[in-house]
Design an enzyme around this catalytic site. Structure first.
Site, PDB file in Angstrom:
ATOM      1  N   GLU A  27      55.614 -14.693  28.885  1.00  0.00           N
ATOM      2  CA  GLU A  27      55.995 -14.593  27.478  1.00  0.00           C
ATOM      3  C   GLU A  27      57.234 -15.438  27.200  1.00  0.00           C
ATOM      4  O   GLU A  27      58.177 -15.457  27.987  1.00  0.00           O
ATOM      5  CB  GLU A  27      56.251 -13.141  27.104  1.00  0.00           C
ATOM      6  CG  GLU A  27      55.025 -12.245  27.292  1.00  0.00           C
ATOM      7  CD  GLU A  27      55.200 -10.886  26.651  1.00  0.00           C
ATOM      8  OE1 GLU A  27      56.338 -10.560  26.221  1.00  0.00           O
ATOM      9  OE2 GLU A  27      54.210 -10.144  26.567  1.00  0.00           O
ATOM     10  N   ASN A  75      59.211  -4.067  17.706  1.00  0.00           N
ATOM     11  CA  ASN A  75      58.941  -4.806  18.945  1.00  0.00           C
ATOM     12  C   ASN A  75      57.560  -4.501  19.528  1.00  0.00           C
ATOM     13  O   ASN A  75      57.283  -4.847  20.679  1.00  0.00           O
ATOM     14  CB  ASN A  75      60.025  -4.525  19.991  1.00  0.00           C
ATOM     15  CG  ASN A  75      61.405  -4.885  19.492  1.00  0.00           C
ATOM     16  OD1 ASN A  75      61.651  -6.010  19.084  1.00  0.00           O
ATOM     17  ND2 ASN A  75      62.311  -3.910  19.495  1.00  0.00           N
ATOM     18  N   PHE A 110      54.894   4.286   9.066  1.00  0.00           N
ATOM     19  CA  PHE A 110      54.058   4.129  10.257  1.00  0.00           C
ATOM     20  C   PHE A 110      54.259   5.269  11.258  1.00  0.00           C
ATOM     21  O   PHE A 110      54.188   5.061  12.471  1.00  0.00           O
ATOM     22  CB  PHE A 110      54.327   2.782  10.935  1.00  0.00           C
ATOM     23  CG  PHE A 110      54.002   1.595  10.067  1.00  0.00           C
ATOM     24  CD1 PHE A 110      52.729   1.060  10.055  1.00  0.00           C
ATOM     25  CD2 PHE A 110      54.961   1.034   9.251  1.00  0.00           C
ATOM     26  CE1 PHE A 110      52.428  -0.026   9.252  1.00  0.00           C
ATOM     27  CE2 PHE A 110      54.674  -0.055   8.441  1.00  0.00           C
ATOM     28  CZ  PHE A 110      53.394  -0.591   8.441  1.00  0.00           C
ATOM     29  N   LYS A 139      62.840  -6.817  34.346  1.00  0.00           N
ATOM     30  CA  LYS A 139      63.294  -7.866  33.430  1.00  0.00           C
ATOM     31  C   LYS A 139      64.575  -8.547  33.903  1.00  0.00           C
ATOM     32  O   LYS A 139      64.763  -9.749  33.692  1.00  0.00           O
ATOM     33  CB  LYS A 139      63.475  -7.286  32.028  1.00  0.00           C
ATOM     34  CG  LYS A 139      62.160  -6.959  31.325  1.00  0.00           C
ATOM     35  CD  LYS A 139      62.408  -6.508  29.899  1.00  0.00           C
ATOM     36  CE  LYS A 139      61.104  -6.325  29.133  1.00  0.00           C
ATOM     37  NZ  LYS A 139      60.281  -5.252  29.672  1.00  0.00           N
ATOM     38  N   GLU A 186      59.687 -12.816  29.623  1.00  0.00           N
ATOM     39  CA  GLU A 186      59.304 -11.975  30.755  1.00  0.00           C
ATOM     40  C   GLU A 186      57.915 -12.389  31.210  1.00  0.00           C
ATOM     41  O   GLU A 186      57.203 -13.122  30.513  1.00  0.00           O
ATOM     42  CB  GLU A 186      59.298 -10.496  30.368  1.00  0.00           C
ATOM     43  CG  GLU A 186      58.290 -10.135  29.285  1.00  0.00           C
ATOM     44  CD  GLU A 186      58.316  -8.663  28.930  1.00  0.00           C
ATOM     45  OE1 GLU A 186      58.490  -7.856  29.853  1.00  0.00           O
ATOM     46  OE2 GLU A 186      58.158  -8.344  27.747  1.00  0.00           O
ATOM     47  N   GLU A 202      70.821  -9.624  26.009  1.00  0.00           N
ATOM     48  CA  GLU A 202      70.659 -11.066  25.906  1.00  0.00           C
ATOM     49  C   GLU A 202      70.818 -11.490  24.455  1.00  0.00           C
ATOM     50  O   GLU A 202      70.749 -10.665  23.535  1.00  0.00           O
ATOM     51  CB  GLU A 202      69.295 -11.508  26.441  1.00  0.00           C
ATOM     52  CG  GLU A 202      68.124 -10.992  25.639  1.00  0.00           C
ATOM     53  CD  GLU A 202      66.784 -11.368  26.251  1.00  0.00           C
ATOM     54  OE1 GLU A 202      66.771 -11.808  27.406  1.00  0.00           O
ATOM     55  OE2 GLU A 202      65.765 -11.211  25.557  1.00  0.00           O
ATOM     56  N   ASN A 204      54.409 -10.528  32.335  1.00  0.00           N
ATOM     57  CA  ASN A 204      53.656  -9.289  32.469  1.00  0.00           C
ATOM     58  C   ASN A 204      52.635  -9.461  33.578  1.00  0.00           C
ATOM     59  O   ASN A 204      51.705 -10.259  33.464  1.00  0.00           O
ATOM     60  CB  ASN A 204      52.963  -8.932  31.156  1.00  0.00           C
ATOM     61  CG  ASN A 204      53.959  -8.459  30.123  1.00  0.00           C
ATOM     62  OD1 ASN A 204      54.701  -7.512  30.350  1.00  0.00           O
ATOM     63  ND2 ASN A 204      54.009  -9.136  28.990  1.00  0.00           N
TER      64      ASN A 204
END
Length: 670
Positions: free
Chosen positions: A275, A235, A348, A116, A288, A200, A290
């Protein structure tokens, strides 16, 4: 073209690759760990090779074992799927040295885009719009605090070698930077063997929108529209769709052209995804790239008609890309729901176990609706603790967005899974959420709409009426069946008495029977709580797990699970206990005592099966509300268990490195 390829992966993506290879006439080789000995992908492949113990670090992540399997079976190429070795440049290089083709990009592209930090530097040089931030490696928490202050809050702390939402933390102020930095580094080290992180600027109310690209070894590159991936939790993407309800054609074209320019600049060869995060004004920033197939690739396939796995294989075999940009047409709308083995009612938390029942909805085209289910399990499969908790990817396609959402809603209602906890109730509820249906999305959607977690939903009056009708029909058929088995006649059993009471959880609702007969198929008029009669039509039979029919104007697909003297009905994210009884029985039922739940307030219970990473407290220690009591790792994610109030630790029953079952007592409080 290759005659045989090996799939260096497991689960649904291994099954997905096998399907495309089979259509192309290519033989396949599966690899499997001890935990996957009886897995579906092993059964589907033409050959299978055992590669080691259950932990991925001892099997799926060991490149040497994959190469040995290739040599033993004569596989000419390796498709890595996603995760595991899919973005490891050294693995790609070793394959090349052995004369084995990697079905994916070249090492140069993997290195340039897979890291990244380096990818953002590369994107800056290629004049791709990027998010403001510090791209260097951050050495310690002090440096992280200083850099975050310079960038301006909020900031995102991210693992350099990360993916799948792991090793990521948001810091809204200085107090959260230090803990976020340490947690991100720890998760990154555990998941990727690389603890580097960077920081960032965090874009408020961002959308996560990505562009699918295809590029060959001959300089040809195209983009196949976008995917909206803004519905995320921690995320991790939960629901995706294509196209995005937010982009206009101008923005779509600009993002696509930047994505293709980046792919060409790095000499990309395969399917890849660029992305972006997109702000409220449709300004977009590179996030980024992928360098692999994405989990959510089916929605792109459904709206373009392009088999991305086939294209990857053809590109790896040296073929020219047969599709040109002008050939790409976006047709209709597609939605994907990720079915996870996790309990939505317990924040979750991961769930493991055997699938005692697994009945997905039928796949195929049904009029204007297409249903697709990418899965790697079947009834009887085991969901282990060693891998990602995703069980299946359910996809629907329709001419319009709302039609695709409604098709997804009904398909989720028909998806029967027992033996583990799963997130279908949450997904079903989400399909009815006004903000989702209107397309007003951001990556903070779940946190904003469910700030206290997902709790059991309460039906409104209209939904209560539907559930009461279904519960009544179930009971009438049950009694009719019992009469026939015992030789009694219905008039003597009271089945056709006009007045009934349906108990929905703790609410008692009167139901009156009008026109109709108790039979299969059933067509009967019912009046709920003195309201207007509704005609109920269904061919459901006792014992079937899904009740299908109509209640008035509602088309209903509801899951039925028998309980004592009734049934539990799951529909649209609702789950209610129903018991249908005569009025006098209902009077007596109201008088029955309710058993109190056991008091666990002085215990810290393990909320999921997992491995104890650390316990930073000691016996006799006084802790304040919010302090960390234990960290438990499950399915590659670290879960921090914190004190919900001020308390004193009396006894610790677990230790770091120990594997615990769900509800195991970690510690006791005074």
């Amino acid at each position: 073209m290759f005659k045989k390829i090996l799939i260096a992966n497991r689960g649904e993506i291994a099954c997905r690759v096998i399907k495309s290879a089979r259509r192309m006439g290519i033989a396949t080789v599966a690899v499997y760990s001890d935990a996957d000995r009886d897995a579906v992908h092993v059964e589907m492949a033409d050959e299978a090779v055992h590669i080691g113990p259950a932990p991925a670090a001892q099997s799926y992540l060991v490149a040497e074992k994959i190469i040995e399997a290739c040599k033993a079976t004569g596989a000419q190429a390796v498709h890595p799927g996603y995760g595991f070795l899919s973005e490891r440049a050294s693995f790609c290089e070793t394959l090349e040295q052995e004369g084995i083709v990697f079905v994916g990009p070249k090492p140069k592209a993997i290195r340039a885009m897979g890291d990244k930090i380096e990818s953002k530097k590369f994107a800056n040089d290629a004049r791709v719009s990027t998010v403001p931030g510090y791209l260097g490696v951050i050495e310690d928490a002090d440096q992280a605090e200083r850099i975050a202050g310079e960038i301006g809050y909020p900031v995102m702390i991210k693992a350099s070698a990360g993916g799948g939402g792991k090793g990521m933390r948001i810091a809204w102020g200085q107090a959260e930077v230090r803990d976020g930095f340490e947690r991100a580094r720890s998760e990154a080290k555990s998941s990727f063997g690389d603890d580097r992180v960077f920081i960032e600027k965090f874009i408020v109310d961002p959308r996560h929108i990505e562009i699918q690209v295809l590029a060959d070894a001959h300089g040809n590159a195209i983009y196949l529209g976008e995917r909206e991936c803004s519905i995320q939790r921690r995320n991790q993407k939960v629901v995706e769709e294509a196209p995005s309800p937010f982009l206009d054609e101008k923005t779509r074209c600009a993002m696509g052209e930047q994505a293709v320019a980046l792919a060409k600049a790095v000499d990309y060869q395969s399917a890849g995804t660029v992305e972006f995060i997109v702000d409220r004004d449709r300004n977009f920033y590179f996030l980024e790239m992928n360098t692999r197939l994405q989990v959510e690739h089916p929605v792109t396939e459904l709206i373009t008609g392009v088999d991305l796995v086939e294209q990857m294989i053809r590109i790896a075999a040296g073929e020219n890309l047969a599709i040109r940009q002008g050939d790409v047409k976006l047709n209709g709308w597609a939605v994907e729901s990720r079915l996870y083995a996790e309990d939505p009612y317990r924040n979750f938390l991961p769930s493991i176990g055997r699938l005692t029942r697994y009945r997905p909805p039928a796949e195929g085209r049904f009029g204007d609706i297409v249903i697709r289910n990418d899965t790697g399990v079947t009834e009887g499969s085991e969901i282990p603790m060693f891998y990602d908790p995703m069980v299946a990817k359910l996809c629907t396609w329709a001419p319009t967005r709302l039609e695709a959402i409604d098709a997804m809603s009904e398909a989720l209602d028909e998806f029967v899974v027992d033996g583990i906890e799963h997130n279908i109730p949450f997904l079903s509820a989400l399909m009815q959420h006004p903000r989702w249906r209107e397309g007003r999305l951001s990556t903070g959607f779940i946190a904003e709409e469910y700030p206290d977690g997902f709790a059991p939903m309460m039906p409104d009056d209209e939904e209560k009426a539907v559930l009461a009708c279904v519960g009544t029909v179930i009971e009438l058929l049950r009694r009719d069946r019992l009469d026939r088995l015992t030789g009694r006649l219905a008039p003597h059993s009271g089945v056709l008495k006009p007045d009934w009471v349906v108990r929905l959880d703790d609410e008692y609702i009167p139901v009156s029977i009008g026109e109709g007969m108790v039979s299969i198929p059933m067509e009967i008029d019912l009046s709920v709580a003195g309201g207007k009669p509704q005609t109920v039509i269904s061919d459901w039979r006792p014992g079937e797990p899904v009740w299908r029919g109509t209640v008035g104007e509602h088309s209903v697909a509801a899951q039925i699970r028998p309980i004592g003297n009734g049934a539990r009905i799951a529909w649209r994210g609702l789950s209610v206990m129903t018991r249908t009884m005569l009025p006098r029985t209902a009077e007596l039922d109201r008088l029955m005592p309710i058993k109190a739940a056991p008091d666990t307030s002085k215990l810290l219970l393990c909320p999921m099966p997992g491995l104890v990473v650390s316990i930073p407290v000691a016996e006799g220690q006084e802790v304040k509300a919010g302090e960390t009591l234990a960290i438990v790792e499950a399915m590659k994610m670290e879960n921090v268990l914190r004190a919900d109030r001020d308390l004193t630790v009396e006894k610790i029953n677990a230790k770091p490195g120990e594997s615990l079952a769900v509800d195991a007592v970690i510690m006791e409080f005074a």
